[in-house]
Design a protein around this motif. Structure first.
Motif, PDB file in Angstrom:
ATOM      1  N   LEU A  96       0.827  -1.213   0.000  1.00 43.89           N
ATOM      2  CA  LEU A  96       0.000   0.000   0.000  1.00 43.89           C
ATOM      3  C   LEU A  96       0.859   1.260   0.000  1.00 43.89           C
ATOM      4  O   LEU A  96       0.466   2.282  -0.567  1.00 43.89           O
ATOM      5  N   GLU A  97       2.023   1.204   0.651  1.00 43.91           N
ATOM      6  CA  GLU A  97       2.931   2.354   0.622  1.00 43.91           C
ATOM      7  C   GLU A  97       3.497   2.554  -0.780  1.00 43.91           C
ATOM      8  O   GLU A  97       3.666   3.687  -1.244  1.00 43.91           O
ATOM      9  N   VAL A  98       3.799   1.446  -1.459  1.00 49.56           N
ATOM     10  CA  VAL A  98       4.279   1.535  -2.841  1.00 49.56           C
ATOM     11  C   VAL A  98       3.198   2.149  -3.729  1.00 49.56           C
ATOM     12  O   VAL A  98       3.476   3.008  -4.571  1.00 49.56           O
ATOM     13  N   VAL A  99       1.951   1.711  -3.519  1.00 44.37           N
ATOM     14  CA  VAL A  99       0.828   2.259  -4.283  1.00 44.37           C
ATOM     15  C   VAL A  99       0.660   3.746  -3.987  1.00 44.37           C
ATOM     16  O   VAL A  99       0.457   4.561  -4.898  1.00 44.37           O
ATOM     17  N   ARG A 100       0.763   4.110  -2.717  1.00 41.03           N
ATOM     18  CA  ARG A 100       0.605   5.519  -2.336  1.00 41.03           C
ATOM     19  C   ARG A 100       1.692   6.385  -2.958  1.00 41.03           C
ATOM     20  O   ARG A 100       1.414   7.479  -3.465  1.00 41.03           O
ATOM     21  N   ASP A 101       2.934   5.904  -2.937  1.00 38.19           N
ATOM     22  CA  ASP A 101       4.056   6.717  -3.407  1.00 38.19           C
ATOM     23  C   ASP A 101       4.158   6.771  -4.924  1.00 38.19           C
ATOM     24  O   ASP A 101       4.703   7.742  -5.472  1.00 38.19           O
ATOM     25  N   GLY A 103       1.433   5.483  -7.134  1.00 45.16           N
ATOM     26  CA  GLY A 103       0.158   5.470  -7.829  1.00 45.16           C
ATOM     27  C   GLY A 103      -0.238   6.826  -8.386  1.00 45.16           C
ATOM     28  O   GLY A 103      -0.937   6.912  -9.404  1.00 45.16           O
ATOM     29  N   GLY A 104       0.208   7.891  -7.728  1.00 44.61           N
ATOM     30  CA  GLY A 104      -0.121   9.232  -8.198  1.00 44.61           C
ATOM     31  C   GLY A 104       0.430   9.509  -9.587  1.00 44.61           C
ATOM     32  O   GLY A 104      -0.235  10.149 -10.421  1.00 44.61           O
ATOM     33  N   ALA A 105       1.640   9.027  -9.854  1.00 46.42           N
ATOM     34  CA  ALA A 105       2.241   9.233 -11.175  1.00 46.42           C
ATOM     35  C   ALA A 105       1.465   8.470 -12.242  1.00 46.42           C
ATOM     36  O   ALA A 105       1.233   8.979 -13.344  1.00 46.42           O
ATOM     37  N   THR A 106       1.041   7.252 -11.915  1.00 46.99           N
ATOM     38  CA  THR A 106       0.238   6.476 -12.861  1.00 46.99           C
ATOM     39  C   THR A 106      -1.121   7.127 -13.076  1.00 46.99           C
ATOM     40  O   THR A 106      -1.638   7.172 -14.202  1.00 46.99           O
ATOM     41  N   LEU A 107      -1.717   7.642 -12.015  1.00 47.77           N
ATOM     42  CA  LEU A 107      -3.004   8.326 -12.133  1.00 47.77           C
ATOM     43  C   LEU A 107      -2.890   9.555 -13.036  1.00 47.77           C
ATOM     44  O   LEU A 107      -3.735   9.779 -13.912  1.00 47.77           O
ATOM     45  N   SER A 108      -1.848  10.354 -12.840  1.00 45.67           N
ATOM     46  CA  SER A 108      -1.640  11.542 -13.674  1.00 45.67           C
ATOM     47  C   SER A 108      -1.484  11.153 -15.137  1.00 45.67           C
ATOM     48  O   SER A 108      -2.086  11.773 -16.024  1.00 45.67           O
ATOM     49  N   LEU A 109      -0.662  10.139 -15.389  1.00 46.75           N
ATOM     50  CA  LEU A 109      -0.423   9.698 -16.760  1.00 46.75           C
ATOM     51  C   LEU A 109      -1.705   9.170 -17.401  1.00 46.75           C
ATOM     52  O   LEU A 109      -2.027   9.499 -18.545  1.00 46.75           O
ATOM     53  N   PHE A 294       9.441   5.550 -20.943  1.00 48.70           N
ATOM     54  CA  PHE A 294       9.812   6.917 -20.576  1.00 48.70           C
ATOM     55  C   PHE A 294      10.378   7.016 -19.159  1.00 48.70           C
ATOM     56  O   PHE A 294      10.528   8.129 -18.643  1.00 48.70           O
ATOM     57  N   ASN A 295      10.696   5.870 -18.556  1.00 49.94           N
ATOM     58  CA  ASN A 295      11.220   5.868 -17.185  1.00 49.94           C
ATOM     59  C   ASN A 295      10.315   6.682 -16.262  1.00 49.94           C
ATOM     60  O   ASN A 295      10.781   7.469 -15.442  1.00 49.94           O
ATOM     61  N   TRP A 296       9.025   6.491 -16.423  1.00 43.13           N
ATOM     62  CA  TRP A 296       8.024   7.236 -15.648  1.00 43.13           C
ATOM     63  C   TRP A 296       7.872   6.568 -14.275  1.00 43.13           C
ATOM     64  O   TRP A 296       7.621   5.365 -14.188  1.00 43.13           O
ATOM     65  N   PRO A 297       7.989   7.325 -13.186  1.00 41.46           N
ATOM     66  CA  PRO A 297       8.029   6.717 -11.844  1.00 41.46           C
ATOM     67  C   PRO A 297       6.648   6.344 -11.302  1.00 41.46           C
ATOM     68  O   PRO A 297       6.216   6.824 -10.254  1.00 41.46           O
ATOM     69  N   GLY A 298       5.945   5.470 -12.015  1.00 43.61           N
ATOM     70  CA  GLY A 298       4.613   5.075 -11.582  1.00 43.61           C
ATOM     71  C   GLY A 298       4.548   3.614 -11.170  1.00 43.61           C
ATOM     72  O   GLY A 298       5.572   2.921 -11.077  1.00 43.61           O
ATOM     73  N   LEU A 299       3.336   3.126 -10.945  1.00 46.20           N
ATOM     74  CA  LEU A 299       3.146   1.745 -10.515  1.00 46.20           C
ATOM     75  C   LEU A 299       3.563   0.753 -11.593  1.00 46.20           C
ATOM     76  O   LEU A 299       4.044  -0.339 -11.287  1.00 46.20           O
ATOM     77  N   GLY A 300       3.350   1.114 -12.851  1.00 47.52           N
ATOM     78  CA  GLY A 300       3.752   0.226 -13.933  1.00 47.52           C
ATOM     79  C   GLY A 300       5.251  -0.011 -13.931  1.00 47.52           C
ATOM     80  O   GLY A 300       5.719  -1.144 -14.095  1.00 47.52           O
TER      81      GLY A 300
END
Length: 346
Positions: A96-101, A103-109, A294-300
């Protein structure tokens, strides 16, 4: 009759909410089975070579992997109900901490890609339907097919090679080092969604920096489903233009362009809303490849790292979160669709 119809919406919503429970259960069961049938066990996969056989067996026992399969299944379902998705092996973090930290980048994308897909797909579908079997229609249809069929990483590489440099756009990360540093130093990371945080900060430099980093990944991912919206809008424009009320409007002397905008276009949006839930699932799948490109720091991106590390618990937890998110988004879309189109409720 009126009372029955007025009560149909709450009844429909209740039915959809109740259907979510077995849907989530089936998805959780599939995730559990797929990961359990993989060869080996997660402890050996993640820690093999780092610990001796006795230590590995102790770790398996402590984590419950030596328990009967049915007990593991029950523990898994119970933990998900408590919103406990486990602790990663590789970096000892709560999932859940990984998702919290991240997940926001994935949500934005995902949100930015969806906006781009709608802004491109709906107008192009409208033009293609309005000018059926003409050159614009053929070109737009070919464009839609190519964007949907092209591998997402290939599109990303093309944009990096031929678009990024001429426009001066970054090709890696979600923001510049300076933006990340000062946002953290000044305590501006309040929502864990960088896109929202920079707008809340009101700093134009941060906003511009984040939007520049977001543009190419969002465009890459948005093109993936742009073709779906083009086809949907085009087909429904053509069907609506052949309906009786459109013919009646044209018979009253209303121009074809006005009829298209005021009548056909509105009805063409209903199926678009219907498939939003399905396209959201496609976007999440595409986000994994886009974030890696793109080395995007998201959940993916984190999911790929955990797969490479063979971190079984992390992969299971993140996939479970993705699955639940898709189901809940689909539920929301069903409710919105019922509000827009009363025929759905009956």
């Amino acid at each position: 009759m009126t009372g029955s119809r007025s009560g149909s919406l709450p009844r429909y919503i209740l039915q959809r909410v109740l259907l979510v429970i077995p849907m989530i259960w089936v998805i959780l069961t599939l995730v559990f089975i797929v990961l359990r049938v993989a060869p080996g066990d997660p402890v050996s996969a993640a820690l093999g070579g780092k610990l001796n056989d006795e230590a590995l067996d102790q770790r398996r026992t402590a984590l419950g992997f030596n328990d009967p399969l049915i007990q593991q299944y029950w523990d898994y379902l119970s933990s998900v109900v408590r919103l406990d998705f486990g602790t990663t092996f590789s970096d000892n973090q709560k999932v859940l901490e990984v998702v919290r930290d991240n997940g926001g980048a994935t949500l934005s994308l995902t949100l930015a890609a969806f906006v781009i897909a709608l802004l491109l797909g709906i107008p192009l579908g409208l033009v293609a339907g309005r000018y059926r079997d003409t050159v614009p229609d053929v070109v737009i249809r070919v464009f839609g097919i190519l964007t949907y069929a092209a591998p997402i990483f290939f599109v990303g590489f093309l944009l990096q090679a031929y678009v990024a440099k001429p426009l001066g756009l970054p090709t890696s990360g979600a923001a510049g080092v300076e933006t990340v540093f000062y946002m953290e130093r000044d305590g501006l990371n309040k929502t864990h969604v960088l896109l929202f945080d920079v707008f809340l900060s009101g700093n134009s430099y941060y906003i511009e920096d984040v939007l520049k980093h977001l543009l190419l990944p969002a465009l890459t991912l948005g093109l993936l489903i742009c073709g779906v919206f083009i086809r949907l809008v085009r087909v429904n424009i053509l069907q609506t233009m052949q309906s009786d009320y459109v013919e009646a409007a044209e018979a009253r002397g209303i121009s074809t362009s006005k009829v298209t905008r005021r009548h056909a276009f509105r009805n063409a949006l209903v199926p678009v809303i219907t498939v939003i839930g399905l396209q959201f699932a496609l976007l999440l799948g595409g986000a994994v490849l886009t974030e890696s490109t793109f080395n995007w720091p998201g959940l993916g991106q984190r999911l790929v790292e955990y797969i490479n590390d063979r971190d079984y618990v992390a992969v299971q937890g993140i996939v479970t979160v993705f699955a639940i998110a898709v189901v809940l988004i689909s539920l929301l879309v069903d409710i919105v669709n019922a509000l827009i189109d009363p025929r759905v409720r009956y």
